[in-house]
Design a protein around this motif. Structure first.
Motif, mmCIF file in Angstrom:
data_model
loop_
_atom_site.group_PDB
_atom_site.id
_atom_site.type_symbol
_atom_site.label_atom_id
_atom_site.label_comp_id
_atom_site.label_asym_id
_atom_site.label_seq_id
_atom_site.Cartn_x
_atom_site.Cartn_y
_atom_site.Cartn_z
ATOM 1 N N PRO A 239 43.296 38.210 54.232
ATOM 2 C CA PRO A 239 44.176 37.264 53.865
ATOM 3 C C PRO A 239 42.794 36.800 52.611
ATOM 4 N N ALA A 240 41.716 37.067 53.239
ATOM 5 C CA ALA A 240 40.443 36.586 52.461
ATOM 6 C C ALA A 240 40.206 37.590 51.044
ATOM 7 N N PHE B 250 42.815 36.445 48.976
ATOM 8 C CA PHE B 250 42.082 35.112 48.030
ATOM 9 C C PHE B 250 41.437 35.053 46.861
ATOM 10 N N ALA B 251 40.372 36.244 47.492
ATOM 11 C CA ALA B 251 39.579 36.018 46.145
ATOM 12 C C ALA B 251 39.816 36.863 45.297
ATOM 13 N N VAL C 181 33.370 37.285 43.346
ATOM 14 C CA VAL C 181 34.462 37.070 44.030
ATOM 15 C C VAL C 181 33.997 38.502 44.782
ATOM 16 N N ALA D 21 32.761 38.021 48.125
ATOM 17 C CA ALA D 21 33.383 36.975 49.342
ATOM 18 C C ALA D 21 34.246 38.530 49.855
ATOM 19 N N ASP E 279 31.666 40.413 52.223
ATOM 20 C CA ASP E 279 32.020 38.964 53.324
ATOM 21 C C ASP E 279 33.171 39.264 54.507
ATOM 22 N N PRO F 107 41.280 38.389 61.703
ATOM 23 C CA PRO F 107 42.434 37.713 61.625
ATOM 24 C C PRO F 107 43.732 38.368 62.017
#
Lengths: 249, 249
Positions: free
Chosen positions: B118-119, B122-123, B216, B219, B222, B235
């Motif tokens: 998901p991250a 989102f980015a 962007v 992340a 990360d 996740p």
């Protein structure tokens, strides 16, 4: 032919998503609630969640703007009041700022959102955009995580008061208000999706929207965990970045 | 009164952002390029970056739609061609899918984007929305990370070929094309921002847009690092989630 789940089966499916994907299961929350975080780590949580809190009224205004029914709009308007308050000193955002100050942060730094993790920003903005861009049904459904919040709030308040010397009941005042607001809001949204999801497909879209929102909450804790619990991955310029690039704009 | 930086000072400020915030500095890349990742971890990288690759033509079409000048539009159109190709078998996205298959992933799973973090989503979505919603100048400026990509590509190709038995030159074919495309694109965008940023404020907006884009990219790494290098924070439902919730929709 069954064209949609019964209300009971539909609600059960929503509850199952919460039981499996709501952020009460995240390791960061386990650490937070059991007193295993340092004050700095609690500050990182308060600081990043401020960004989430600060965007909620915008999210709710976008949703309100899409509601064709005045009665629904009046019900939803209460959320704006709850978060923005009647004046600068009350409302959820003001209470969250007091929480942030209570754990030792400077109000101005928190309000600037300068030290917020980019991943927090991306996740929260994804939520706001979802509410703006998806169907109204999905937008309402994405708020259904409030069905699960009373449980985590009770655990959090008890745990934080027991374990952190720097946390007082006044600091956690935000959560007292939420204990009555969240069930009222969740109840409205639950009735809304039961009424407006007309078939299996639309019920599935509701379930997917709730799952999406769980991802939004979960990703914020992943970002906190990665930056402040696991060593050394604080992005440049975020809170507590002390690397050689700390001073770079 | 100096109303804007000289071109040389402006370009220098852009270069400094790259030197300090571009993702060549991220620990995940250090591990990737020096052969310290498992094949599964390399797969996670390829799978998640596919989501980024797949959204680039949409991002470029949004930008193209905003360009008032036909000559600029023609120049930008080349990016659509580079990524989507002339036919299904060529273009950057097709080459990235071959890379993903080359490291052992199933094409259909990659294309479904089902296992993407998901991250990551989102980015990447934040980047697409930035290009849609911000000023045209900022939208163009956000592509300037391509100024820094030849260096990281050279390091990556050499490093991956030397260290991973499952990586062949054909697998990395994507990067060969980028070595000529990226400098051409970066050159256009650099000239554009030099011409169109009329004062200090607009130059600052350009610098901030480049910094945003670095966030962007950072992340995304990360998220990979947190989920696949550090233990246990995959996740629910993402690639390699093997927990008790793995089978839940």
């Amino acid at each position: 032919v069954t064209e949609k789940r019964t209300d009971a089966a539909f609600e059960q499916a929503l509850q199952e998503i919460g039981a499996k994907h709501y952020h009460h299961l995240h390791p960061f929350h386990r650490l937070l609630h059991s007193g295993q975080l340092s004050q700095t780590q609690v500050q990182a949580w308060a600081l990043n969640r401020y960004y989430y809190q600060s965007r909620i009224p915008q999210k709710d205004a976008l949703l309100l703007a899409r509601l064709p029914d005045a009665e629904d709009r009046r019900a939803w308007r209460q959320r704006l009041l709850d978060h923005d308050g009647e004046r600068a000193s009350d409302g959820g955002i003001a209470r969250w700022l007091r929480l942030a100050e209570g754990v030792g942060l400077e109000r101005q730094y928190v309000e600037s959102t300068a030290g917020v993790l980019p991943a927090t920003r991306f996740a929260v903005d994804a939520y706001v955009n979802f509410v703006r861009d998806r169907s109204l049904l999905e937008a309402v459904a994405s708020s259904l995580t409030e069905m699960f919040s009373p449980g985590i709030i009770a655990e959090r308040v008890a745990g934080m008061l027991a374990h952190y010397h720097f946390v007082s009941p006044q600091t956690l005042d935000y959560f007292n208000a939420r204990l009555t607001q969240a069930p009222r809001d969740a109840n409205f949204a639950l009735n809304y999706v039961k009424t407006h999801a007309r078939n299996f497909e639309e019920q599935n879209a509701v379930l997917a929207a709730l799952r999406f929102k769980c991802d939004v909450l979960w990703a914020q804790l992943d970002a906190l965990y990665g930056a402040y619990v696991q060593p050394g991955q604080v992005p440049h310029g975020a809170f507590m970045d002390a690397g050689p690039m700390a001073s770079v704009s």
